[in-house]
Design an enzyme around this catalytic site. Structure first.
Site, PDB file in Angstrom:
ATOM      1  N   ARG A  99     -15.528 -38.018  24.465  1.00 57.36           N
ATOM      2  CA  ARG A  99     -15.318 -37.680  25.882  1.00 57.36           C
ATOM      3  C   ARG A  99     -16.678 -37.286  26.427  1.00 57.36           C
ATOM      4  NH1 ARG A  99     -10.580 -34.247  28.742  1.00 57.36           N
ATOM      5  NH2 ARG A  99      -9.588 -36.217  28.251  1.00 57.36           N
ATOM      6  N   HIS A 126     -10.674 -43.893  32.010  1.00 55.83           N
ATOM      7  CA  HIS A 126      -9.827 -43.152  31.055  1.00 55.83           C
ATOM      8  C   HIS A 126      -8.822 -44.146  30.445  1.00 55.83           C
ATOM      9  CE1 HIS A 126      -8.197 -39.880  28.971  1.00 55.83           C
ATOM     10  NE2 HIS A 126      -7.655 -39.167  29.934  1.00 55.83           N
ATOM     11  N   GLN A 129      -5.564 -43.052  28.413  1.00 56.57           N
ATOM     12  CA  GLN A 129      -4.520 -42.504  29.279  1.00 56.57           C
ATOM     13  C   GLN A 129      -3.692 -43.639  29.888  1.00 56.57           C
ATOM     14  OE1 GLN A 129      -3.970 -39.035  30.347  1.00 56.57           O
ATOM     15  NE2 GLN A 129      -2.074 -40.023  30.980  1.00 56.57           N
TER      16      GLN A 129
HETATM   17  N1   CP Z   1      -4.770 -36.315  30.498  1.00 58.51           N
HETATM   18  C1   CP Z   1      -5.771 -35.887  29.703  1.00 58.51           C
HETATM   19  O1   CP Z   1      -6.616 -36.650  29.259  1.00 58.51           O
HETATM   20  O2   CP Z   1      -5.744 -34.558  29.452  1.00 58.51           O
HETATM   21  P1   CP Z   1      -6.852 -33.701  28.669  1.00 58.51           P
HETATM   22  O3   CP Z   1      -8.012 -33.515  29.604  1.00 58.51           O
HETATM   23  O4   CP Z   1      -6.161 -32.420  28.344  1.00 58.51           O
HETATM   24  O5   CP Z   1      -7.253 -34.478  27.448  1.00 58.51           O
HETATM   25  N1  NVA Z   2      -9.660 -37.102  36.596  1.00 56.32           N
HETATM   26  C1  NVA Z   2      -9.525 -36.001  35.685  1.00 56.32           C
HETATM   27  C2  NVA Z   2      -8.724 -36.419  34.510  1.00 56.32           C
HETATM   28  C3  NVA Z   2      -8.521 -35.368  33.461  1.00 56.32           C
HETATM   29  C4  NVA Z   2      -7.706 -35.866  32.314  1.00 56.32           C
HETATM   30  C5  NVA Z   2     -10.910 -35.515  35.277  1.00 56.32           C
HETATM   31  O1  NVA Z   2     -11.782 -36.361  35.015  1.00 56.32           O
HETATM   32  O2  NVA Z   2     -11.132 -34.299  35.199  1.00 56.32           O
END
Ligand code: CP
Ligand code: NVA
Length: 302
Positions: A99, A126, A129
């Protein structure tokens, strides 16, 4: 081999991930040793509950091991480059789940790694997801082609991957964002190009009520993504009409379901009465991350 973007998947590849997850979810006992002796590295530059814990749990349930890496416990914090780190880590482990603050970082990681790199969220995509969310929709509708999904909110990382994923699977996607916050042209154009092949209808508009009309699924995400905190005041102002609330849900199909990738900021992008309503599938959506991570891991390590 790598999964940095939805673009790294072919259309049949994406569809088979969705179909394979059915079996992984229903018969977890069949998969207990599939990652025996394998080591996955978790390199997270930003916080995570779902992505990190669902991946770590998936790895353990498949018989593998997860090692937590972060800037504070490796030489990355003292300036060793991401490229050099990738070369070395590839000599020890079998996969890197990352990440990152900037998408360039995960690209550099992948360019220098000789093991698969999986994007657990970057500033622009993402994919894990959205692959999982498409599975959740498929579980409910038993199809994807022609399903009407409306995303209300920020044209962010989640929205970009949603655009590509919906286009690839024939889902009709409408995105409603305030002016200046629509998804980037490059993702819209790519989705439109893919949709010529799949017949998916992609609409990018500004009116949230119009977008919600007759939707089978209403999806939202935070107004202020990680890394955008300095823009908070402007964003809260710009997004105030883009809340997923009872009034917006009224426009959608009677059987419509509510989705949110989570974490939710209750009272901002979504109200309590909507996220806690019978229409909400956000907890099933979160659970499916676990099942889909298994499919993604097994596919990546093939
Ligand atoms: N939806 C998602 O990726 O959540 P986290 O930021 O908790 O991993
Ligand atoms: N768009 C959000 C998603 C978190 C899972 C972010 O990047 O913070």
């Amino acid at each position: 081999m790598h999964l940095l973007s939805m673009n790294d998947l072919s259309i049949p590849g994406l569809k088979s991930l969705i179909l394979e997850t059915e079996d992984i979810k229903k018969r977890p006992g069949k998969y207990l040793d599939r990652l025996k002796g394998k080591v996955m590295l978790m390199l997270f530059e930003k916080p995570s509950t779902r992505t990190r814990i669902s991946f770590e749990t998936a790895i353990l349930q498949l018989g593998g091991n997860a090692i937590d890496l972060n800037e504070n416990v490796t030489q990355l914090g003292r300036g060793e480059t991401i490229g050099d780190s990738a070369r070395v880590l590839s000599r020890y482990a079998d996969c890197i789940i990352a990440r990152v603050r900037k998408h360039e970082t995960i690209r550099e990681l992948a360019q220098n790694a000789t093991i698969p790199v999986i994007n657990g969220l970057s500033d622009i995509e993402h994919p894990c997801q959205i692959i999982s969310d498409l599975y959740t929709i498929y579980e409910i509708k038993e199809k994807l082609d022609g399903v009407r999904l409306t995303y209300i909110g920020d044209g962010n990382n989640v929205c970009n991957s949603l655009l590509l994923g919906c286009a690839m699977t024939g889902v009709n996607l409408t995105v409603a964002s305030p002016k200046g916050y629509s998804p980037a042209d490059v993702f819209v154009r790519k989705a439109e190009e893919i949709s010529k092949e799949t017949g998916s209808e992609i609409r990018i508009i500004n009116d949230p009520g119009e977008a919600a009309k007759d939707a089978d699924f209403l999806y939202t995400d935070v107004w202020v993504s990680m890394g955008r905190e300095s823009e908070e005041a402007d964003r809260l102002n710009a997004f105030s009409r883009y809340q997923l609330n009872k009034e917006i849900v009224e426009f959608a199909d009677e059987d419509c379901k509510i989705m949110h990738c989570l974490p939710a900021h209750r009272g901002l992008e979504i109200t309590n009465d909507v996220i806690d309503s019978e229409k909400s599938i956000v907890w099933d959506q979160a659970e499916n991350r676990l099942h889909m991570q298994k499919t993604i891991l097994l596919r990546s390590l093939k």
